[in-house]
Design a protein around this motif. Structure first.
Motif, PDB file in Angstrom:
ATOM      1  N   ARG A  98      26.352  66.817  55.883  1.00 36.41           N
ATOM      2  CA  ARG A  98      26.114  68.174  55.369  1.00 36.41           C
ATOM      3  C   ARG A  98      25.071  68.833  56.260  1.00 36.41           C
ATOM      4  O   ARG A  98      24.059  68.221  56.596  1.00 36.41           O
ATOM      5  N   ILE A  99      25.340  70.067  56.653  1.00 36.58           N
ATOM      6  CA  ILE A  99      24.351  70.859  57.386  1.00 36.58           C
ATOM      7  C   ILE A  99      23.726  71.819  56.385  1.00 36.58           C
ATOM      8  O   ILE A  99      24.413  72.676  55.814  1.00 36.58           O
ATOM      9  N   ARG A 100      22.433  71.643  56.171  1.00 35.02           N
ATOM     10  CA  ARG A 100      21.677  72.560  55.297  1.00 35.02           C
ATOM     11  C   ARG A 100      21.075  73.640  56.208  1.00 35.02           C
ATOM     12  O   ARG A 100      20.203  73.354  57.024  1.00 35.02           O
ATOM     13  N   PRO A 101      21.542  74.870  56.061  1.00 40.26           N
ATOM     14  CA  PRO A 101      21.111  75.924  56.980  1.00 40.26           C
ATOM     15  C   PRO A 101      19.670  76.378  56.746  1.00 40.26           C
ATOM     16  O   PRO A 101      19.213  76.431  55.608  1.00 40.26           O
ATOM     17  N   THR A 102      18.982  76.665  57.844  1.00 43.25           N
ATOM     18  CA  THR A 102      17.664  77.296  57.780  1.00 43.25           C
ATOM     19  C   THR A 102      17.714  78.700  58.386  1.00 43.25           C
ATOM     20  O   THR A 102      16.888  79.532  58.071  1.00 43.25           O
ATOM     21  N   GLU A 103      18.707  78.941  59.253  1.00 42.35           N
ATOM     22  CA  GLU A 103      18.902  80.259  59.870  1.00 42.35           C
ATOM     23  C   GLU A 103      20.390  80.504  60.039  1.00 42.35           C
ATOM     24  O   GLU A 103      21.148  79.569  60.296  1.00 42.35           O
ATOM     25  N   ILE A 104      20.780  81.764  59.911  1.00 43.05           N
ATOM     26  CA  ILE A 104      22.169  82.141  60.204  1.00 43.05           C
ATOM     27  C   ILE A 104      22.145  83.516  60.856  1.00 43.05           C
ATOM     28  O   ILE A 104      21.377  84.393  60.451  1.00 43.05           O
ATOM     29  N   ALA A 105      22.942  83.677  61.895  1.00 43.60           N
ATOM     30  CA  ALA A 105      23.012  84.953  62.604  1.00 43.60           C
ATOM     31  C   ALA A 105      24.416  85.117  63.160  1.00 43.60           C
ATOM     32  O   ALA A 105      25.086  84.136  63.484  1.00 43.60           O
ATOM     33  N   GLY A 106      24.839  86.350  63.248  1.00 42.55           N
ATOM     34  CA  GLY A 106      26.152  86.622  63.805  1.00 42.55           C
ATOM     35  C   GLY A 106      26.196  87.980  64.454  1.00 42.55           C
ATOM     36  O   GLY A 106      25.402  88.871  64.137  1.00 42.55           O
ATOM     37  N   ARG A 107      27.161  88.126  65.341  1.00 44.65           N
ATOM     38  CA  ARG A 107      27.358  89.397  66.039  1.00 44.65           C
ATOM     39  C   ARG A 107      28.837  89.656  66.198  1.00 44.65           C
ATOM     40  O   ARG A 107      29.633  88.743  66.362  1.00 44.65           O
ATOM     41  N   ARG A 108      29.177  90.927  66.155  1.00 40.99           N
ATOM     42  CA  ARG A 108      30.534  91.378  66.419  1.00 40.99           C
ATOM     43  C   ARG A 108      30.458  92.249  67.670  1.00 40.99           C
ATOM     44  O   ARG A 108      29.549  93.048  67.823  1.00 40.99           O
ATOM     45  N   PHE A 109      31.431  92.074  68.567  1.00 36.44           N
ATOM     46  CA  PHE A 109      31.429  92.763  69.856  1.00 36.44           C
ATOM     47  C   PHE A 109      32.693  93.595  69.985  1.00 36.44           C
ATOM     48  O   PHE A 109      33.796  93.067  69.835  1.00 36.44           O
ATOM     49  N   SER A 110      32.548  94.872  70.294  1.00 37.48           N
ATOM     50  CA  SER A 110      33.702  95.715  70.597  1.00 37.48           C
ATOM     51  C   SER A 110      34.174  95.369  72.000  1.00 37.48           C
ATOM     52  O   SER A 110      33.373  95.300  72.936  1.00 37.48           O
TER      53      SER A 110
ATOM     54  N   ARG B 184      25.166  59.850  48.303  1.00 38.59           N
ATOM     55  CA  ARG B 184      25.335  59.687  46.853  1.00 38.59           C
ATOM     56  C   ARG B 184      26.805  59.860  46.506  1.00 38.59           C
ATOM     57  O   ARG B 184      27.453  60.800  46.964  1.00 38.59           O
ATOM     58  N   GLN B 185      27.313  58.982  45.681  1.00 30.77           N
ATOM     59  CA  GLN B 185      28.731  59.032  45.322  1.00 30.77           C
ATOM     60  C   GLN B 185      29.097  60.368  44.681  1.00 30.77           C
ATOM     61  O   GLN B 185      30.147  60.939  44.981  1.00 30.77           O
ATOM     62  N   SER B 186      28.232  60.906  43.829  1.00 31.40           N
ATOM     63  CA  SER B 186      28.533  62.192  43.177  1.00 31.40           C
ATOM     64  C   SER B 186      28.654  63.315  44.203  1.00 31.40           C
ATOM     65  O   SER B 186      29.499  64.206  44.067  1.00 31.40           O
ATOM     66  N   GLU B 187      27.824  63.274  45.261  1.00 36.91           N
ATOM     67  CA  GLU B 187      27.899  64.294  46.307  1.00 36.91           C
ATOM     68  C   GLU B 187      29.138  64.100  47.172  1.00 36.91           C
ATOM     69  O   GLU B 187      29.750  65.074  47.615  1.00 36.91           O
ATOM     70  N   MET B 188      29.510  62.848  47.433  1.00 40.30           N
ATOM     71  CA  MET B 188      30.739  62.586  48.199  1.00 40.30           C
ATOM     72  C   MET B 188      31.963  63.041  47.403  1.00 40.30           C
ATOM     73  O   MET B 188      32.888  63.630  47.962  1.00 40.30           O
ATOM     74  N   ASP B 189      31.955  62.798  46.087  1.00 41.29           N
ATOM     75  CA  ASP B 189      33.063  63.252  45.243  1.00 41.29           C
ATOM     76  C   ASP B 189      33.185  64.771  45.284  1.00 41.29           C
ATOM     77  O   ASP B 189      34.292  65.311  45.387  1.00 41.29           O
ATOM     78  N   ALA B 190      32.043  65.468  45.217  1.00 41.41           N
ATOM     79  CA  ALA B 190      32.055  66.934  45.299  1.00 41.41           C
ATOM     80  C   ALA B 190      32.555  67.398  46.661  1.00 41.41           C
ATOM     81  O   ALA B 190      33.336  68.351  46.763  1.00 41.41           O
ATOM     82  N   ALA B 191      32.141  66.715  47.732  1.00 42.62           N
ATOM     83  CA  ALA B 191      32.593  67.070  49.078  1.00 42.62           C
ATOM     84  C   ALA B 191      34.101  66.862  49.220  1.00 42.62           C
ATOM     85  O   ALA B 191      34.790  67.654  49.874  1.00 42.62           O
ATOM     86  N   GLU B 192      34.634  65.820  48.608  1.00 41.66           N
ATOM     87  CA  GLU B 192      36.084  65.557  48.661  1.00 41.66           C
ATOM     88  C   GLU B 192      36.879  66.731  48.086  1.00 41.66           C
ATOM     89  O   GLU B 192      37.995  67.004  48.522  1.00 41.66           O
ATOM     90  N   LEU B 193      36.308  67.442  47.127  1.00 43.38           N
ATOM     91  CA  LEU B 193      36.991  68.581  46.509  1.00 43.38           C
ATOM     92  C   LEU B 193      37.125  69.766  47.461  1.00 43.38           C
ATOM     93  O   LEU B 193      37.884  70.695  47.187  1.00 43.38           O
TER      94      LEU B 193
ATOM     95  N   ALA C 135      34.162  72.457  56.379  1.00 44.11           N
ATOM     96  CA  ALA C 135      34.370  73.254  55.166  1.00 44.11           C
ATOM     97  C   ALA C 135      33.000  73.721  54.683  1.00 44.11           C
ATOM     98  O   ALA C 135      31.970  73.122  55.008  1.00 44.11           O
ATOM     99  N   VAL C 136      32.996  74.796  53.906  1.00 41.81           N
ATOM    100  CA  VAL C 136      31.763  75.365  53.359  1.00 41.81           C
ATOM    101  C   VAL C 136      31.816  75.261  51.843  1.00 41.81           C
ATOM    102  O   VAL C 136      32.838  75.583  51.234  1.00 41.81           O
ATOM    103  N   ASP C 137      30.711  74.821  51.239  1.00 39.44           N
ATOM    104  CA  ASP C 137      30.652  74.782  49.771  1.00 39.44           C
ATOM    105  C   ASP C 137      29.948  76.031  49.245  1.00 39.44           C
ATOM    106  O   ASP C 137      29.610  76.940  50.005  1.00 39.44           O
ATOM    107  N   ALA C 138      29.684  76.066  47.954  1.00 42.21           N
ATOM    108  CA  ALA C 138      29.100  77.243  47.313  1.00 42.21           C
ATOM    109  C   ALA C 138      27.597  77.359  47.528  1.00 42.21           C
ATOM    110  O   ALA C 138      27.017  78.399  47.239  1.00 42.21           O
ATOM    111  N   ALA C 139      26.932  76.334  48.033  1.00 46.77           N
ATOM    112  CA  ALA C 139      25.464  76.305  48.112  1.00 46.77           C
ATOM    113  C   ALA C 139      24.825  77.473  48.881  1.00 46.77           C
ATOM    114  O   ALA C 139      23.851  78.016  48.379  1.00 46.77           O
ATOM    115  N   PRO C 140      25.197  77.918  50.014  1.00 44.28           N
ATOM    116  CA  PRO C 140      26.226  77.380  50.901  1.00 44.28           C
ATOM    117  C   PRO C 140      25.668  76.349  51.882  1.00 44.28           C
ATOM    118  O   PRO C 140      24.545  76.471  52.352  1.00 44.28           O
TER     119      PRO C 140
END
Length: 141
Positions: A121-133, A96-105, A44-49
């Motif tokens: 939790r994966i904290r991103p440092t890079e993101i890339a994507g491609r769409r292919f016809s 941290r319990q507060s972070e686990m509670d937030a993740a449960e949501l 799942a993805v949170d708002a951070a993101p």
């Protein structure tokens, strides 16, 4: 968007996160002691993101404790196009319990009947994507 060779379009970071939020199955690549392993995970993805998944003690958790650098990938297709999103970053146990509670949501539950009490939790440092016809191979010269 930038159209490249053969109908390849680079996705923006926002488009990548939109695809990540609309799916729930991906693969995480982790490396420890000179070996690379790839594990399917539901996520799942949170708002951070940031990307969250649940796991149990085992190889995946051990490898992440040795080397927190990971790559995470999702892909998909329909009859006209395919796409791929890759996130690189650092994986960390959520303790941290507060972070686990937030993740449960986030509403993430295991797909298989196992107890998975460890949140990662994966904290991103890079993101890339491609769409292919999609289409037939061009004629060879």
């Amino acid at each position: 968007m930038v159209m490249g060779f053969g109908g390849i379009t680079e996705l923006t970071a926002d488009q990548c996160w939109q695809l990540l939020r609309s799916h729930e199955l991906g693969r995480i690549a982790a490396s420890a002691v000179g070996t690379v392993d790839i594990f399917p995970i539901n996520y799942a993805v949170d708002a951070a993101p940031a990307i969250y998944f649940r796991t149990a003690p085992g190889t995946k958790l051990l490898e992440l404790a040795i080397n927190d650098r990971v790559a995470f990938e999702i892909d998909g297709h329909d009859e006209h196009e395919a796409w791929s999103v890759v996130v690189k970053g650092h994986a960390e146990r959520v303790e941290r319990q507060s972070e686990m509670d937030a993740a449960e949501l986030l509403g993430l539950s295991p797909w298989i009947p196992t107890l998975k009490y460890r949140w990662v939790r994966i904290r991103p440092t890079e993101i890339a994507g491609r769409r292919f016809s999609l289409g037939p191979e061009p004629a060879r010269l």
